[in-house]
Design a protein around this motif. Structure first.
Motif, PDB file in Angstrom:
ATOM      1  N   ILE A 110     -32.140   2.284 -52.975  1.00  0.00           N
ATOM      2  CA  ILE A 110     -32.931   2.009 -54.173  1.00  0.00           C
ATOM      3  C   ILE A 110     -33.816   0.790 -53.943  1.00  0.00           C
ATOM      4  CG2 ILE A 110     -32.830   1.473 -56.637  1.00  0.00           C
ATOM      5  CD1 ILE A 110     -30.056   2.774 -56.673  1.00  0.00           C
ATOM      6  N   HIS A 111     -35.116   0.938 -54.241  1.00  0.00           N
ATOM      7  CA  HIS A 111     -36.077  -0.155 -54.102  1.00  0.00           C
ATOM      8  C   HIS A 111     -36.547  -0.602 -55.479  1.00  0.00           C
ATOM      9  CE1 HIS A 111     -37.012   1.055 -49.836  1.00  0.00           C
ATOM     10  NE2 HIS A 111     -36.513   2.167 -50.311  1.00  0.00           N
ATOM     11  N   GLU A 112     -36.635  -1.882 -55.679  1.00  0.00           N
ATOM     12  CA  GLU A 112     -37.225  -2.433 -56.903  1.00  0.00           C
ATOM     13  C   GLU A 112     -38.134  -3.581 -56.491  1.00  0.00           C
ATOM     14  OE1 GLU A 112     -34.016  -3.533 -59.437  1.00  0.00           O
ATOM     15  OE2 GLU A 112     -33.552  -1.477 -60.023  1.00  0.00           O
ATOM     16  N   MET A 113     -39.367  -3.566 -56.971  1.00  0.00           N
ATOM     17  CA  MET A 113     -40.319  -4.599 -56.569  1.00  0.00           C
ATOM     18  C   MET A 113     -41.093  -5.122 -57.763  1.00  0.00           C
ATOM     19  SD  MET A 113     -43.403  -4.371 -53.731  1.00  0.00           S
ATOM     20  CE  MET A 113     -42.298  -3.879 -52.397  1.00  0.00           C
ATOM     21  N   ASP A 114     -41.271  -6.437 -57.806  1.00  0.00           N
ATOM     22  CA  ASP A 114     -42.162  -7.045 -58.788  1.00  0.00           C
ATOM     23  C   ASP A 114     -43.196  -7.870 -58.036  1.00  0.00           C
ATOM     24  OD1 ASP A 114     -40.902  -9.448 -58.080  1.00  0.00           O
ATOM     25  OD2 ASP A 114     -39.552  -9.407 -59.793  1.00  0.00           O
ATOM     26  N   SER A 163     -36.213  -5.891 -53.903  1.00  0.00           N
ATOM     27  CA  SER A 163     -34.773  -5.736 -53.722  1.00  0.00           C
ATOM     28  C   SER A 163     -34.444  -4.344 -53.180  1.00  0.00           C
ATOM     29  CB  SER A 163     -34.033  -5.962 -55.046  1.00  0.00           C
ATOM     30  OG  SER A 163     -34.286  -4.906 -55.950  1.00  0.00           O
ATOM     31  N   ILE A 164     -33.430  -4.310 -52.325  1.00  0.00           N
ATOM     32  CA  ILE A 164     -32.968  -3.060 -51.722  1.00  0.00           C
ATOM     33  C   ILE A 164     -31.468  -2.951 -51.951  1.00  0.00           C
ATOM     34  CG2 ILE A 164     -32.736  -1.753 -49.577  1.00  0.00           C
ATOM     35  CD1 ILE A 164     -35.165  -3.343 -48.524  1.00  0.00           C
ATOM     36  N   VAL A 192     -16.808  -4.326 -45.964  1.00  0.00           N
ATOM     37  CA  VAL A 192     -17.294  -4.100 -44.603  1.00  0.00           C
ATOM     38  C   VAL A 192     -18.484  -3.139 -44.609  1.00  0.00           C
ATOM     39  CG1 VAL A 192     -16.741  -3.093 -42.356  1.00  0.00           C
ATOM     40  CG2 VAL A 192     -15.108  -4.599 -43.469  1.00  0.00           C
ATOM     41  N   LEU A 193     -18.430  -2.115 -45.443  1.00  0.00           N
ATOM     42  CA  LEU A 193     -19.519  -1.148 -45.530  1.00  0.00           C
ATOM     43  C   LEU A 193     -20.768  -1.795 -46.126  1.00  0.00           C
ATOM     44  CD1 LEU A 193     -20.613   1.703 -45.234  1.00  0.00           C
ATOM     45  CD2 LEU A 193     -19.531   2.290 -47.422  1.00  0.00           C
ATOM     46  N   THR A 194     -20.588  -2.612 -47.146  1.00  0.00           N
ATOM     47  CA  THR A 194     -21.719  -3.340 -47.738  1.00  0.00           C
ATOM     48  C   THR A 194     -22.391  -4.217 -46.697  1.00  0.00           C
ATOM     49  OG1 THR A 194     -20.606  -3.396 -49.894  1.00  0.00           O
ATOM     50  CG2 THR A 194     -22.404  -4.962 -49.552  1.00  0.00           C
ATOM     51  N   ASP A 195     -21.579  -4.951 -45.944  1.00  0.00           N
ATOM     52  CA  ASP A 195     -22.122  -5.838 -44.906  1.00  0.00           C
ATOM     53  C   ASP A 195     -22.886  -5.043 -43.855  1.00  0.00           C
ATOM     54  OD1 ASP A 195     -20.718  -7.719 -46.334  1.00  0.00           O
ATOM     55  OD2 ASP A 195     -19.131  -7.968 -44.829  1.00  0.00           O
ATOM     56  N   LEU A 196     -22.306  -3.925 -43.445  1.00  0.00           N
ATOM     57  CA  LEU A 196     -22.932  -3.093 -42.424  1.00  0.00           C
ATOM     58  C   LEU A 196     -24.306  -2.593 -42.893  1.00  0.00           C
ATOM     59  CD1 LEU A 196     -21.213  -0.296 -40.380  1.00  0.00           C
ATOM     60  CD2 LEU A 196     -23.355   0.172 -41.565  1.00  0.00           C
ATOM     61  N   CYS A 197     -24.385  -2.132 -44.130  1.00  0.00           N
ATOM     62  CA  CYS A 197     -25.641  -1.576 -44.647  1.00  0.00           C
ATOM     63  C   CYS A 197     -26.757  -2.622 -44.678  1.00  0.00           C
ATOM     64  CB  CYS A 197     -25.426  -1.001 -46.041  1.00  0.00           C
ATOM     65  SG  CYS A 197     -24.447   0.517 -46.067  1.00  0.00           S
ATOM     66  N   ARG A 253     -24.594  -7.244 -58.716  1.00  0.00           N
ATOM     67  CA  ARG A 253     -24.918  -6.121 -57.844  1.00  0.00           C
ATOM     68  C   ARG A 253     -24.831  -6.566 -56.389  1.00  0.00           C
ATOM     69  NH1 ARG A 253     -31.583  -5.903 -58.046  1.00  0.00           N
ATOM     70  NH2 ARG A 253     -31.889  -8.113 -57.480  1.00  0.00           N
ATOM     71  N   ASN A 254     -24.801  -5.607 -55.490  1.00  0.00           N
ATOM     72  CA  ASN A 254     -24.955  -5.888 -54.070  1.00  0.00           C
ATOM     73  C   ASN A 254     -26.391  -5.538 -53.701  1.00  0.00           C
ATOM     74  OD1 ASN A 254     -22.204  -6.618 -53.457  1.00  0.00           O
ATOM     75  ND2 ASN A 254     -21.672  -4.454 -53.624  1.00  0.00           N
ATOM     76  N   ALA A 255     -27.156  -6.514 -53.271  1.00  0.00           N
ATOM     77  CA  ALA A 255     -28.565  -6.273 -52.971  1.00  0.00           C
ATOM     78  C   ALA A 255     -29.077  -7.295 -51.966  1.00  0.00           C
ATOM     79  CB  ALA A 255     -29.405  -6.345 -54.247  1.00  0.00           C
ATOM     80  N   ILE A 256     -30.037  -6.847 -51.156  1.00  0.00           N
ATOM     81  CA  ILE A 256     -30.730  -7.746 -50.242  1.00  0.00           C
ATOM     82  C   ILE A 256     -32.147  -7.909 -50.783  1.00  0.00           C
ATOM     83  CG2 ILE A 256     -31.407  -5.882 -48.652  1.00  0.00           C
ATOM     84  CD1 ILE A 256     -30.998  -7.936 -46.354  1.00  0.00           C
TER      85      ILE A 256
END
Length: 294
Positions: free
Chosen positions: A110-114, A119-120, A134-139, A186-189
């Motif tokens: 999911i992408h969100e941009m302003d 954010s991804i 561990v899966l969150t970190d990997l992604c 949330r978990n987001a980069i």
């Protein structure tokens, strides 16, 4: 939408390289002892989460997910990652991967941009529980890996948001090169909006033109299907090259397609082989990837 995830065939080897025993992981996860020995490994969302929880339980390394999500050898990238690296920019790469995730698993990017931030996030469409750390970190490490390979820079996000409580903050700050916000909703980069336009030095329109139509055709075929067992699905690069005999084309069609691809690339006079060598991939291997996806 496919209901299963494909596990890379080299996961057991990768775990061994990082000091984690695959058998112990599978036992902790309650999965079949020989799961990772199968030539084609597919799991449900529940099994995927159990597998990555097992990795976390059996590894004393708090950065295990980050290391598994960071690929240093380009020959280990799968076809989706290769297509992403062939796009013109970071933003296009993420759009490409988000679209083709529909081919291989019940997962969304999911992408969100302003005006200032991009954010991804990863969403697990059939999950009944929170994804393992561990899966969150990997992604997120995987997103950063694609960004750095593609741009040829040490790009860093603005911040990383994690829903978990604070733990090993320095490790994450060092890996991502940005502040870490723990206890987030949330978990987001989070990158800068302008980062989406960063050009990829690996951009190659010709390679993308070879791979993208195959993905489009697979996407069309997979819509409405309920599992990988009813379709060919996407295979990792290693599996694709090893299972060329399973290609659904007839021998005559394969030969014809190979000739068309090769002739077309020669006619355009592109620096195709140089691009592949830079990624550590042979021309022949890429042709086989294309054929087996079609």
């Amino acid at each position: 939408m496919s209901k299963r995830f494909r596990i890379p065939g080299r996961l057991a080897t990768r775990l061994h390289e990082l000091g984690v025993g695959a058998s112990a992981v599978l036992q902790s996860a309650g999965l079949a002892p020989g799961l990772l020995d199968q030539p084609r490994i597919v799991v449900t969302t529940e099994e995927l989460f159990a597998l990555w929880r097992g990795v976390g339980v059996n590894s004393p390394n708090p950065a295990i997910g980050l290391e598994l999500g960071t690929e240093t050898k380009a020959e280990h990238f799968d076809p989706i990652a290769l297509a992403a690296l062939s796009t013109a920019s970071f933003g296009e790469a993420m759009e490409q991967m988000a679209r083709y995730k529909q081919l291989s698993c019940p997962e969304e990017i999911i992408h969100e941009m302003d005006d200032s931030e991009w954010s991804i996030q990863f969403r697990w469409l059939l999950a009944d529980s929170v994804e393992p750390a561990v899966l969150t970190d990997l992604c997120f490490a995987w997103v950063l890996c694609i960004a750095r390979h593609g741009t040829g820079t040490r790009i860093s996000p603005l911040r990383l948001e994690l829903a978990r409580q604070p733990t090993h903050a320095k490790i994450f700050e060092r890996h991502f090169g940005c502040p870490i916000v723990f206890g987030a909703v949330r978990n987001a980069i989070i990158f800068r909006s302008s980062d989406a336009a960063l050009p990829f030095v690996t951009s190659n329109a010709e390679l993308l033109a070879m791979l993208a139509p195959q993905f489009d055709e697979e996407l069309k075929q997979h819509k409405g299907e309920e599992s990988f067992l009813r379709g060919s699905g996407l295979r990792s690069r290693e599996s694709l090259l090893g299972d060329g005999r399973r290609c659904r084309r007839s021998r005559a069609n394969c030969t014809s397609a190979r000739a068309r691809c090769s002739d077309g690339c020669r006619m355009r006079g592109i620096a195709f082989s140089r691009f592949l060598r830079r990624l550590g991939i042979s021309w022949r291997g890429t042709i086989l990837i294309t054929l087996c996806l079609s």
